[in-house]
Design a protein around this motif. Sequence first.
Motif, PDB file in Angstrom:
ATOM      1  N   ARG A   1      -6.453  18.213  -1.177  1.00  0.00           N
ATOM      2  CA  ARG A   1      -7.328  17.043  -0.922  1.00  0.00           C
ATOM      3  C   ARG A   1      -6.158  15.840  -0.649  1.00  0.00           C
ATOM      4  O   ARG A   1      -5.057  15.979  -1.416  1.00  0.00           O
ATOM      5  CB  ARG A   1      -8.016  16.774  -1.949  1.00  0.00           C
ATOM      6  N   SER A   2      -6.175  15.122   0.493  1.00  0.00           N
ATOM      7  CA  SER A   2      -4.969  14.233   0.669  1.00  0.00           C
ATOM      8  C   SER A   2      -5.186  13.393  -0.322  1.00  0.00           C
ATOM      9  O   SER A   2      -6.344  12.980  -0.961  1.00  0.00           O
ATOM     10  CB  SER A   2      -5.560  13.475   2.033  1.00  0.00           C
TER      11      SER A   2
ATOM     12  N   SER B   1      -0.239   7.926  -2.850  1.00  0.00           N
ATOM     13  CA  SER B   1       0.094   8.238  -4.108  1.00  0.00           C
ATOM     14  C   SER B   1       0.722   9.770  -4.074  1.00  0.00           C
ATOM     15  O   SER B   1       0.334  10.637  -3.065  1.00  0.00           O
ATOM     16  CB  SER B   1      -1.317   8.520  -5.050  1.00  0.00           C
TER      17      SER B   1
ATOM     18  N   GLU C   1      -7.429   1.871  -5.569  1.00  0.00           N
ATOM     19  CA  GLU C   1      -7.569   2.777  -4.406  1.00  0.00           C
ATOM     20  C   GLU C   1      -8.058   2.217  -3.173  1.00  0.00           C
ATOM     21  O   GLU C   1      -9.038   1.243  -3.045  1.00  0.00           O
ATOM     22  CB  GLU C   1      -8.556   4.047  -4.848  1.00  0.00           C
TER      23      GLU C   1
ATOM     24  N   CYS D   1       0.737  -1.268  -0.025  1.00  0.00           N
ATOM     25  CA  CYS D   1      -0.105   0.172  -0.334  1.00  0.00           C
ATOM     26  C   CYS D   1       0.901   1.184   0.026  1.00  0.00           C
ATOM     27  O   CYS D   1       1.693   1.304   0.912  1.00  0.00           O
ATOM     28  CB  CYS D   1      -0.928  -0.016   1.201  1.00  0.00           C
TER      29      CYS D   1
ATOM     30  N   PRO E   1      -8.962   2.779   1.122  1.00  0.00           N
ATOM     31  CA  PRO E   1      -9.607   3.518   2.295  1.00  0.00           C
ATOM     32  C   PRO E   1      -8.412   3.708   3.354  1.00  0.00           C
ATOM     33  O   PRO E   1      -7.866   2.624   3.415  1.00  0.00           O
ATOM     34  CB  PRO E   1     -10.681   3.013   2.594  1.00  0.00           C
ATOM     35  N   PRO E   2      -8.009   4.888   3.729  1.00  0.00           N
ATOM     36  CA  PRO E   2      -6.913   4.967   4.792  1.00  0.00           C
ATOM     37  C   PRO E   2      -7.065   4.199   5.783  1.00  0.00           C
ATOM     38  O   PRO E   2      -5.944   3.512   6.390  1.00  0.00           O
ATOM     39  CB  PRO E   2      -7.116   6.522   5.042  1.00  0.00           C
TER      40      PRO E   2
ATOM     41  N   PRO F   1      -4.764   9.763  -2.611  1.00  0.00           N
ATOM     42  CA  PRO F   1      -5.302   8.630  -2.347  1.00  0.00           C
ATOM     43  C   PRO F   1      -4.375   7.627  -1.989  1.00  0.00           C
ATOM     44  O   PRO F   1      -3.034   7.601  -2.275  1.00  0.00           O
ATOM     45  CB  PRO F   1      -5.943   8.058  -3.599  1.00  0.00           C
ATOM     46  N   TRP F   2      -4.545   6.508  -1.222  1.00  0.00           N
ATOM     47  CA  TRP F   2      -3.721   5.463  -0.978  1.00  0.00           C
ATOM     48  C   TRP F   2      -4.066   4.413  -2.062  1.00  0.00           C
ATOM     49  O   TRP F   2      -5.044   4.173  -2.361  1.00  0.00           O
ATOM     50  CB  TRP F   2      -4.092   4.690   0.609  1.00  0.00           C
ATOM     51  N   LEU F   3      -2.970   3.619  -2.569  1.00  0.00           N
ATOM     52  CA  LEU F   3      -3.062   2.720  -3.572  1.00  0.00           C
ATOM     53  C   LEU F   3      -2.627   1.430  -3.078  1.00  0.00           C
ATOM     54  O   LEU F   3      -1.855   1.221  -2.254  1.00  0.00           O
ATOM     55  CB  LEU F   3      -2.236   2.845  -4.867  1.00  0.00           C
TER      56      LEU F   3
END
Length: 105
Positions: free
Chosen positions: A60-61, A39, A74, A36, A76-77, A63-65
């Motif tokens: 905007r923060s 980005s 993508e 993970c 969710p954190p 995204p996590w990939l």
Amino acid sequence: GGGSDGESGGSSDLLYDLYSVVNHMGGLSGGHYTACCLSTPCSPGGIEDAASVGYPQDSRSPPWLYFDDEFVEELPPARVVSEAAYVLFYKRRRVTGANLVNTTV
């Protein structure tokens, strides 16, 4: 007191931002790795800025990939760190009024 790098402030002035996690599923004799990663923005030339953790408050923060072989999605954190987390990568930053972002999870 002063830090070893010559800046004022102690360790309470530092935050560690998580930017990547390597996961391992399986045992000692075999298994599977996934990752993970947060980005990061790219320059106009397409070069990633791996040091750009800690974003301005008005953006905007990113995204996590989630990477699993050729599969990327993508994430969710809240799902970034799991029981499968094997290696976690952090970037240290000094807290200032200009770079302080929401640190609650």
